[in-house]
Write a protein that holds these residues in place. Structure first.
Motif, PDB file in Angstrom:
ATOM      1  N   ILE A  93       7.289  -0.219   2.467  1.00 29.48           N
ATOM      2  CA  ILE A  93       6.749   0.745   3.421  1.00 29.48           C
ATOM      3  C   ILE A  93       7.003   2.155   2.922  1.00 29.48           C
ATOM      4  N   ILE A  94       6.016   3.014   3.050  1.00 27.20           N
ATOM      5  CA  ILE A  94       6.228   4.448   2.821  1.00 27.20           C
ATOM      6  C   ILE A  94       6.617   5.059   4.153  1.00 27.20           C
ATOM      7  N   ASP A  95       7.837   5.548   4.223  1.00 30.46           N
ATOM      8  CA  ASP A  95       8.385   6.083   5.472  1.00 30.46           C
ATOM      9  C   ASP A  95       8.140   7.580   5.603  1.00 30.46           C
ATOM     10  N   ARG A 118       0.870  -5.693  -6.276  1.00 31.69           N
ATOM     11  CA  ARG A 118      -0.472  -6.201  -5.993  1.00 31.69           C
ATOM     12  C   ARG A 118      -1.330  -5.012  -5.567  1.00 31.69           C
ATOM     13  N   ASP A 119      -2.323  -4.717  -6.363  1.00 29.29           N
ATOM     14  CA  ASP A 119      -3.187  -3.583  -6.047  1.00 29.29           C
ATOM     15  C   ASP A 119      -4.151  -3.943  -4.932  1.00 29.29           C
ATOM     16  N   ARG A 120      -4.180  -3.084  -3.906  1.00 27.18           N
ATOM     17  CA  ARG A 120      -5.065  -3.287  -2.756  1.00 27.18           C
ATOM     18  C   ARG A 120      -6.084  -2.165  -2.723  1.00 27.18           C
ATOM     19  N   THR A 121      -7.342  -2.515  -2.831  1.00 21.27           N
ATOM     20  CA  THR A 121      -8.410  -1.518  -2.759  1.00 21.27           C
ATOM     21  C   THR A 121      -9.009  -1.431  -1.363  1.00 21.27           C
ATOM     22  N   ASP A 122      -8.610  -2.393  -0.493  1.00 13.98           N
ATOM     23  CA  ASP A 122      -9.202  -2.460   0.833  1.00 13.98           C
ATOM     24  C   ASP A 122      -8.431  -1.667   1.886  1.00 13.98           C
ATOM     25  N   THR A 123      -7.221  -1.209   1.552  1.00 15.75           N
ATOM     26  CA  THR A 123      -6.412  -0.513   2.545  1.00 15.75           C
ATOM     27  C   THR A 123      -5.364   0.337   1.853  1.00 15.75           C
ATOM     28  N   GLU A 124      -4.761   1.243   2.607  1.00 15.68           N
ATOM     29  CA  GLU A 124      -3.687   2.067   2.075  1.00 15.68           C
ATOM     30  C   GLU A 124      -2.389   1.274   2.003  1.00 15.68           C
ATOM     31  N   THR A 125      -1.428   1.811   1.293  1.00 12.16           N
ATOM     32  CA  THR A 125      -0.079   1.260   1.311  1.00 12.16           C
ATOM     33  C   THR A 125       0.458   1.346   2.743  1.00 12.16           C
ATOM     34  N   THR A 126       1.205   0.337   3.167  1.00 13.17           N
ATOM     35  CA  THR A 126       1.762   0.348   4.515  1.00 13.17           C
ATOM     36  C   THR A 126       2.633   1.579   4.727  1.00 13.17           C
ATOM     37  N   ARG A 127       2.371   2.296   5.822  1.00 11.63           N
ATOM     38  CA  ARG A 127       3.128   3.506   6.162  1.00 11.63           C
ATOM     39  C   ARG A 127       3.659   3.391   7.586  1.00 11.63           C
ATOM     40  N   ALA A 128       4.797   4.061   7.831  1.00 11.28           N
ATOM     41  CA  ALA A 128       5.400   4.027   9.157  1.00 11.28           C
ATOM     42  C   ALA A 128       6.058   5.366   9.459  1.00 11.28           C
ATOM     43  N   LEU A 155       1.798   3.302  10.900  1.00 13.56           N
ATOM     44  CA  LEU A 155       0.671   4.223  10.862  1.00 13.56           C
ATOM     45  C   LEU A 155      -0.550   3.586  10.211  1.00 13.56           C
ATOM     46  N   THR A 156      -0.358   2.468   9.554  1.00 16.57           N
ATOM     47  CA  THR A 156      -1.440   1.742   8.884  1.00 16.57           C
ATOM     48  C   THR A 156      -1.265   0.254   9.171  1.00 16.57           C
ATOM     49  N   PRO A 157      -2.255  -0.559   8.890  1.00 17.70           N
ATOM     50  CA  PRO A 157      -2.096  -2.004   9.089  1.00 17.70           C
ATOM     51  C   PRO A 157      -0.952  -2.553   8.244  1.00 17.70           C
ATOM     52  N   ARG A 158      -0.224  -3.524   8.813  1.00 19.57           N
ATOM     53  CA  ARG A 158       0.865  -4.153   8.079  1.00 19.57           C
ATOM     54  C   ARG A 158       0.310  -5.162   7.067  1.00 19.57           C
ATOM     55  N   LEU A 159       0.829  -5.113   5.852  1.00 16.89           N
ATOM     56  CA  LEU A 159       0.438  -6.052   4.811  1.00 16.89           C
ATOM     57  C   LEU A 159       1.562  -7.066   4.657  1.00 16.89           C
ATOM     58  N   ARG A 160       1.543  -8.081   5.499  1.00 13.17           N
ATOM     59  CA  ARG A 160       2.638  -9.038   5.555  1.00 13.17           C
ATOM     60  C   ARG A 160       2.649  -9.964   4.355  1.00 13.17           C
TER      61      ARG A 160
END
Length: 347
Positions: A14-16, A85-95, A127-132
């Motif tokens: 998570i980016i805090d 794992r590179d995700r092009t569909d969403t941002e890095t999880t932020r909180a 702040l963004t969807p969780r990537l569990r």
């Protein structure tokens, strides 16, 4: 020993971001810059204090917004311990972490401070969807079938994780379960009880443990000991470890009874800067200690206390000073020996 996956966390990267408010909700400080966060991140670094990078690991879902500076910070601990794992569909999880009242350093010994009726509030929101991450994500990777599996989630989600573990043939990891704070509520207790026989080590902090059992009494040592005994009787497979701030951690097993493991730093130690991630780092160190100490959870908790001591000396993650094993300009083995001597003197 090779690059055998010993300790793997399912915690999210998570980016805090942080904000500090007064009691009326007004900002008292400028918002901090983004920082590396996530309980899993602190846990895996806590394990890295004791183990080489090829034996610990975490999946990092990396969005297009992933800061290059964070990439370098993580890789400085050892490139082998991260699976990006590179995700092009969403941002890095932020909180967003919000602190109202005292500065976040005030939670250093929240148990003791609660006894003194010091009011301190904190909140956390995504702040963004969780990537569990699930056990299935580990299959066909270098992290497949680790000896020790750490996860942080609600009891309901823990049930899903444990089902995936059972479905994987010939894999019986040591399961270290850390209930997520906002789901440590009485309504979750039935779901928790249902999975306890599959949990090797249950480790809430003191406040969370009391909340799960609807106990409003101050988390003093005698109450913490009673709560640990309750969870063990409710079905925990091996041990209950209740992390209790400056009081240390109370460890209770079926075979050997209960024992307090002291915190490395005292409540008023000047070395304590920020306790964010201390409990997660403790469990990473405990996981590594279980391997080193051949399953002795009491001794493993000493490793956890040392890992936590490095986590709280600065804002953010501790620094790997050199490849010879120095962290924050000090050696974990030195702190471990000092802590063991203190325990011997206290006995």
């Amino acid at each position: 020993m090779g690059n055998i996956p010993l300790f793997i966390t399912l915690g999210m990267f998570i980016i805090d971001q942080f904000e500090f408010l007064d009691e009326e909700g007004n900002a008292t400080e400028r918002p901090s810059k983004s920082e590396i966060g996530g309980g899993g991140t602190y846990a895996v670094v806590g394990a890295r204090v004791w183990l080489p990078p090829g034996q610990v690991g975490m999946i990092v879902d990396r969005g297009p917004d992933f800061p290059p500076s964070m990439q370098k910070t993580l890789e400085d601990y050892g490139q082998d311990m991260w699976l990006f794992r590179d995700r092009t569909d969403t941002e890095t999880t932020r909180a967003l972490n919000s602190y109202r009242g005292e500065h976040r350093r005030s939670s250093i010994s929240f148990v003791v401070l609660l006894e003194a009726s010091l009011i301190f509030h904190s909140s956390f929101k995504y702040l963004t969807p969780r990537l569990r991450i699930t056990p299935q994500d580990l299959h066909q990777t270098k992290y497949a079938r680790p000896k020790i599996l750490h996860f942080i989630c609600s009891p309901t989600r823990a049930s899903v994780i444990l089902t995936e573990v059972r479905d994987a043939q010939d894999w019986k990891p040591i399961a270290i379960y850390e209930p997520i704070p906002d789901r440590c509520i009485p309504e979750e207790l039935p779901a928790l009880v249902a999975i306890l026989p599959q949990i090797s080590i249950l480790s809430p902090n003191a406040e969370e443990a009391l909340s799960l059992l609807s106990i409003s009494l101050p988390p003093i040592p005698s109450i913490i000991e009673q709560v640990a005994d309750t969870f063990l009787k409710l079905g925990v497979k091996d041990a209950v470890v209740i992390r209790s701030g400056s009081l240390g951690a109370y460890v209770l097993t079926h075979q050997r009874g209960g024992k307090w493991i002291p915190a490395f730093w005292g409540e008023d130690a000047k070395e304590i800067v920020d306790v964010t991630g201390a409990g997660n780092s403790f469990l990473g160190g405990l996981g590594a200690g279980l391997h080193i100490a051949d399953g002795d959870v009491y001794e493993a908790s000493l490793y956890g206390a040392v890992s936590a001591s490095f986590a709280i000396q600065q804002g953010g993650l501790p620094t790997l000073t050199n490849r010879e094993g120095s962290w924050n300009q000090d050696f974990p083995a030195r702190r471990l020996e000092a802590l063991k001597k203190r325990c011997t003197l206290e006995e």
